[in-house]
Design a protein around this motif. Sequence first.
Motif, short mmCIF file in Angstrom:
data_model
loop_
_atom_site.label_atom_id
_atom_site.label_comp_id
_atom_site.label_asym_id
_atom_site.label_seq_id
_atom_site.Cartn_x
_atom_site.Cartn_y
_atom_site.Cartn_z
N LEU A 139 0.84 -1.19 0.00
CA LEU A 139 0.00 0.00 0.00
C LEU A 139 0.87 1.25 0.00
CD1 LEU A 139 -2.63 -1.09 2.70
CD2 LEU A 139 -2.84 -1.25 0.22
N GLU A 140 0.47 2.21 -0.81
CA GLU A 140 1.16 3.50 -0.87
C GLU A 140 0.51 4.47 0.11
OE1 GLU A 140 3.84 4.16 -2.50
OE2 GLU A 140 3.96 2.30 -3.67
N PRO A 141 1.25 5.47 0.60
CA PRO A 141 0.69 6.41 1.59
C PRO A 141 -0.59 7.07 1.09
CG PRO A 141 3.06 6.66 1.47
CD PRO A 141 2.69 5.72 0.36
N GLY A 142 -0.52 7.78 -0.01
CA GLY A 142 -1.71 8.36 -0.61
C GLY A 142 -2.44 9.35 0.28
N CYS A 143 -1.73 10.08 1.14
CA CYS A 143 -2.38 11.07 1.99
C CYS A 143 -1.40 12.21 2.25
CB CYS A 143 -2.85 10.44 3.31
SG CYS A 143 -1.50 9.84 4.35
#
Length: 276
Positions: free
Chosen positions: A39-43
């Motif tokens: 999973l990528e951070p994305g935040c």
Amino acid sequence: ELRASAGRVVLVTPRLATLKALDAGISQAGVVPESSPLLEPGCGLSDPAAAGPVSGTGGFLYDGGTVCYRPPGTTAGLLAGTADGGLTVLGSTALLNNGGLGSHGHAALALRTLGSSGDLVWYLPGLADAAASRSTKTLDELAPDWVAFLGPWLVFVAGLAIVWRGRRLGPLVFEPLPVVVKAVETAEGRARLYQDSHALDRARDNLRAGTLVRLAQALRLGSQATADDVAAAAARHLGRAATDVTGLIQEQPRTATRLVQWSQELDKLENEVRTR
């Protein structure tokens, strides 16, 4: 109380009851799909952005506040935090254990999430944390008020019933043992049982066995004599054909009427053997 006394609280895979008690607007949202192992951070939070991607295998998703590490197609993520940064929820223990610290950005995320202040308190809730005021209530506290009056009254009524029934039944009667029961009574009792259960085969076999035993004794045959031996000896003794005697003894009555007639014929055969 813990949240109020701490500058920042980090929860690792908390349950629904814990999230409701904190009332921070963060809730459970399922598990990480197997199709999203990384999973990528994305935040916009600085800690996940600096740590980079993490493993989502076996993790839990949370929704509410600022969400990071979201699998594709969902608004929930592996990390969720409040807007003021006072509460952070991590959905995987693999991010903090020794076996997973060397993978991806686990170590960086753990250090930045837990090491933001000089003091770190690692707290595991247990039964000893329960307040003394929450002790289990006694039976007296759980019972309604009217039990205090009804209980003695029931005991009194039960005592009266025991006295009444005891006087009515009278004293016990002792019968000397052993009790002698006549053989004819036991025979009639077994016959009634066979009749009630329609056990023609059982009654037939018992009648045949009894007849063979008595004939063998009357003809002075040994205990090893078979049914054919007894029938042959009875035929010779009476001067009759062996097939007639064997057919009578080995007959298989199918009805109750025929069973009675057959038993009478067997009795007649025994009488002839004894009297001749």
